[in-house]
Design an enzyme around this catalytic site. Structure first.
Site, short mmCIF file in Angstrom:
data_model
loop_
_atom_site.label_atom_id
_atom_site.label_comp_id
_atom_site.label_asym_id
_atom_site.label_seq_id
_atom_site.Cartn_x
_atom_site.Cartn_y
_atom_site.Cartn_z
N LYS A 1 36.75 30.15 26.94
CA LYS A 1 37.79 29.24 27.43
C LYS A 1 38.25 28.24 26.36
CE LYS A 1 38.18 29.97 32.12
NZ LYS A 1 36.89 30.43 32.59
N SER B 1 36.18 25.07 37.67
CA SER B 1 34.82 25.11 38.17
C SER B 1 33.82 24.96 37.02
CB SER B 1 34.57 26.41 38.92
OG SER B 1 34.86 27.51 38.09
N GLU C 1 35.12 42.38 38.25
CA GLU C 1 35.03 41.14 39.03
C GLU C 1 33.85 41.22 39.99
OE1 GLU C 1 38.74 40.61 41.14
OE2 GLU C 1 38.60 42.57 42.07
N GLY D 1 34.15 39.07 45.58
CA GLY D 1 35.49 38.51 45.45
C GLY D 1 36.40 39.47 44.72
N ASP E 1 39.47 40.35 44.81
CA ASP E 1 40.91 40.17 45.05
C ASP E 1 41.76 40.91 44.01
OD1 ASP E 1 39.74 37.85 43.47
OD2 ASP E 1 41.86 37.68 42.99
N SER F 1 31.50 36.77 28.21
CA SER F 1 32.49 35.70 28.20
C SER F 1 31.95 34.29 28.04
CB SER F 1 33.33 35.78 29.49
OG SER F 1 32.48 35.70 30.62
C1 LIG Z 1 36.69 31.48 33.40
C2 LIG Z 1 35.66 32.48 33.10
C3 LIG Z 1 35.85 33.82 33.42
C4 LIG Z 1 37.10 34.32 34.12
O1 LIG Z 1 38.22 34.14 33.32
P1 LIG Z 1 39.72 34.27 33.90
O2 LIG Z 1 40.60 34.01 32.76
O3 LIG Z 1 39.84 33.29 35.01
O4 LIG Z 1 39.81 35.66 34.44
C5 LIG Z 1 34.87 34.71 33.06
N1 LIG Z 1 33.73 34.31 32.45
C6 LIG Z 1 33.50 33.02 32.14
C7 LIG Z 1 32.23 32.67 31.45
C8 LIG Z 1 34.46 32.06 32.45
O5 LIG Z 1 34.23 30.79 32.13
#
Ligand SMILES: *Cc1c(COP(=O)(O)O)cnc(C)c1O
Length: 318
Positions: free
Chosen positions: A52, A77, A203, A207, A209, A303
């Protein structure tokens, strides 16, 4: 204006020297278990602990001097909040973060630690977008949403740009999915740099979606899901993210909480890497066979790594 790979390249230029170029890790054990060649992009080692930071950095860097003086607001969140707070601190831009009352303690503490002002709301009763919009208007703040924003999407795409530049073309790319900012950005980068690649979103099963949205051909809204994947508890894809995902992704698959825990254990035991539950979604799809990967070169986005040490211990002890 529609987003393209040129926007990802522009983002890469803006965040160069601020965001880390994270390592790509491999594991012979993981390859043996799956029969594939897996390339793990390790965003737990990104600044603020998740991809992010890329989108946050790019979005703040793209603001005008007047907007930067007034400051930015983010609702999140967790990881987006930390990313905005840290990217704001590094660029001398004041930040206000709207967070759910039950956000993980480590994320709240880290966000405050970067100097952000925190405003909380009840995620089961209040609409965070409405709460945020009122605050932003009242105080003249620029709102940077966690996924449905062109500069955020373009910034997130830089992880896959780096991955493919480093390891070459891929057969399959697995990307976790909440609101789809990371997946949409990844689609732009992957399609440009490895045109034949099959791109899958992953996902939480609780959830799905995104899966429902692809099946229906429009954005489907669901109630707030309950899963340990706290970074992917979104209720719907975005107006910017959905069309890109619809155009480029081969599909969306799901992972259960138990599968995420098994993947977390694998990364701690075998690769000495802390990956948060949400960060394990893409890997779980490879490990569990939700997407066929045998014999293929597979990019797997890990991520983020922001999990309370106590929660990590509970997950691994269970
Ligand atoms: C926000 C986040 C996601 C999901 O990312 P999106 O861009 O909302 O799809 C996945 N993994 C981590 C660690 C995140 O912080």
């Amino acid at each position: 204006m529609s987003l393209s790979y040129a926007d990802v390249e522009a983002a890469a230029g803006r965040i160069d020297g601020i965001a880390h170029r994270t390592p790509v890790l491999t594991s012979r054990t993981a390859d043996r278990l799956t029969g594939a060649s897996l390339f793990f992009k390790a965003e737990p080692l990104q600044r603020a602990g998740a991809f992010k930071f890329r989108g946050a950095c790019n979005a703040i860097a793209a603001l005008s001097p007047e907007q930067r003086r007034r400051g930015v607001l983010a609702f999140s969140s967790g990881n987006h909040a930390q990313a905005i707070a840290y990217a704001g601190a590094l660029q001398n831009v004041p930040t206000v973060i709207v967070m759910p009352h039950d956000a993980p303690a480590i994320k709240v503490a880290a966000t405050r630690g970067y100097g952000a002002e925190i405003v909380s709301y009840d995620r089961y009763k209040e609409d965070r977008e409405a709460v945020s919009r009122q605050l932003a208007e009242a105080r003249g703040l620029s709102m940077i949403p966690p996924y449905d924003h062109p500069d955020v999407i373009a910034g997130q795409g830089t992880a896959v740009k780096e991955l493919i530049e480093e390891v070459g073309p891929l057969d399959v790319l697995l990307v976790c999915l909440g609101g789809g900012g990371l997946l949409a950005g990844s689609c732009l980068a992957a399609r440009a740099l490895s045109p034949e690649v099959e791109i899958w979103g992953v996902e939480p099963e609780a959830g799905n979606d995104g899966q429902q949205s692809l099946a229906k051909g429009e954005v489907v809204r669901i109630p707030v899901p309950v899963s340990i994947a706290d970074g992917a508890l979104t209720t719907h894809l975005g107006q910017h993210t959905f069309p890109i995902i619809q155009r480029e992704a081969a599909g969306i698959v799901t992972a259960t909480d138990a599968q995420l825990v098994a993947a977390m254990r694998f990364f701690v035991e075998r690769m000495k890497l802390v990956v948060e539950p949400t960060g394990c979604l893409a890997a779980a799809a490879a490990f569990e066979g939700a997407v066929p990967v045998a014999g293929k070169r597979v990019g797997v986005i890990l991520s983020g790594g922001n999990v309370d040490p106590a929660a990590l211990g509970r997950h691994l002890a269970a």
